[in-house]
Design an enzyme around this catalytic site. Structure first.
Site, mmCIF file in Angstrom:
data_model
loop_
_atom_site.group_PDB
_atom_site.id
_atom_site.type_symbol
_atom_site.label_atom_id
_atom_site.label_comp_id
_atom_site.label_asym_id
_atom_site.label_seq_id
_atom_site.Cartn_x
_atom_site.Cartn_y
_atom_site.Cartn_z
ATOM 1 C CB ALA A 234 21.605 52.904 45.865
ATOM 2 C CG ASP A 235 18.600 49.406 42.965
ATOM 3 O OD1 ASP A 235 17.946 50.446 42.814
ATOM 4 O OD2 ASP A 235 19.229 48.859 42.050
ATOM 5 C CG MET A 236 19.721 45.462 47.818
ATOM 6 S SD MET A 236 18.498 44.221 47.371
ATOM 7 C CE MET A 236 18.600 43.119 48.777
#
Length: 401
Positions: free
Chosen positions: A178-180
């Protein structure tokens, strides 16, 4: 020349998604000025893993400049320390923004408005500004003020529901997806908006929700739901609509992932010695193999288990069947193809010396390739940036103290 040379980005962001976007822009040539809190900076400066120098106690204290986590998402930036609650420092930000092209921020919804540093205020300072607000759930909607991290967005988006073994519990992917992915989406959005500024002569605002950003990753699962009213189940390494597409355990305990279309079915059966399976009229088309999934997968698994990982990979290559070994990270970094492509570079850091870094995956012809450059020390560029803005550095140092 790098493709983003001449672009200036002001980053008021921390942890992963937004800093990753800033790092991508930096290594593509933009000047990225990262605003950090005096004293501690981006909290990831205190995140493990820490770099241990020879002779150091691995469990001993580490300074703010030893976090490999911080290194991974903050290369190529300049660091200035400012207290955004301070009126003087707020004015410094406005001066920076006056000459900038992009602002990246990931403060909780409504925070920067209290300091006069939101889109409404800064767009008056610079009408051509591209301003990105990255929050967990966006600026609107019933969840707008909720807090969350990578795994929360994986869970709420449905991504985690698809990950895991058949009949097993849901598991998170091994990387912070999700972050990447949010960092990649943000960088893409910035590039699109910069192009739009050239076309219309004014800037714009991007309300970016990290939860929203996960839903496009489920496009194939959603297609099955839209077409078949089917809620996808966890299938391990198998593909819901293709057989074979899965990882198979080999005689030496290794795994090989094989994915084939109809044209690969006969060669796969031949290399595995499954002549009867290859001649079965029910299984010549993918739809038939999907219908008889359990039977096909059982036969393939038994046959693959007779070969070592390297033997199975070599046979697949010889017969033109798409396949690849499942590798651990150490194997990946030692892979001769990865080495030949120069995927891993390094930068020289004043605290730890030469340190490896994963390069951005761009190999240009006509522009300079991005190369890893070192992350900044906390506040390293404060004095020089303030001097560029017309502030004397000495009083600034006294205020920080």
């Amino acid at each position: 020349m790098k493709p983003l040379q001449g672009i200036t980005v002001i980053e008021m962001a921390r942890v992963l998604a937004c800093p990753l976007a800033g790092m991508i822009l930096a290594e593509l040539g933009a000047r990225v000025i990262k605003i950090e809190q005096p004293g501690g900076g981006d909290e990831t400066r205190a995140y493990e893993p820490f770099v241990n120098l020879p002779g150091e106690d691995a469990d001993g204290p580490h300074g703010q400049e030893r976090s490999a986590y911080y290194y991974a998402f903050n290369r190529g930036k300049e660091s200035i320390t400012l207290n955004l609650r301070d009126r003087h420092d707020q004015e410094v930000v406005r001066r920076l923004v006056r000459e900038a092209d992009v602002v990246l921020e990931n403060f909780p919804t409504g925070t920067l408005a209290r300091y006069g540093l939101d889109w409404a205020n800064l767009s008056e300072v610079n009408p051509e500004l591209v301003y990105v607000s990255c929050t967990g759930f966006g600026q609107t909607g019933p969840y707008a003020r909720r807090k969350g991290y990578d795994t929360v967005f994986q869970a709420m988006s449905g991504l985690m529901s698809l990950t895991g073994a058949r009949d097993g519990e849901p598991v998170k992917p091994g990387a912070p997806v999700a972050d990447m992915s949010s960092g990649l989406w943000i960088a893409l959005g910035v590039l699109a908006m910069l192009h739009g500024v050239q076309a219309q002569g004014k800037g714009g605002y991007l309300d970016f929700s990290m939860l929203d950003a996960q839903i496009p990753l489920l496009s194939l699962a959603a297609a099955r739901y839209f077409a078949l009213d089917e809620v996808p189940e966890r299938m391990g390494t198998e593909h819901p609509g293709r057989v074979p597409s899965a990882s198979f355990r080999c005689a030496d305990g290794g795994y090989v992932h094989i994915t084939g279309a109809d044209q690969h079915w006969q060669p796969l059966c031949k290399l595995l010695g499954l002549d009867v399976l290859g001649a079965d009229p029910r299984l010549q088309a993918n739809s038939g193999r999907v219908e008889h999934r359990d039977e096909v997968m059982g036969e393939l698994a038994t046959a693959c288990a007779q070969l070592t990982r390297d033997q199975l990979c070599a046979a697949c290559d010889a017969f033109g069947v798409p396949a690849g070994p499942l590798k651990n990270l150490d194997e990946v970094l030692a892979d001769p193809h990865i080495i030949a492509r120069g995927v891993v570079g390094s930068f020289e850091h004043p605290e730890v010396g030469d340190f490896p870094a994963i390069r951005l995956p761009f190999r240009f012809d006509g522009f300079d390739d991005p190369q890893p450059s070192r992350p900044p020390l906390l506040g390293e560029h404060t004095d020089s940036i303030l001097q560029q803005l017309g502030y004397p550095p000495a009083p600034r140092q006294e205020r920080q103290a």
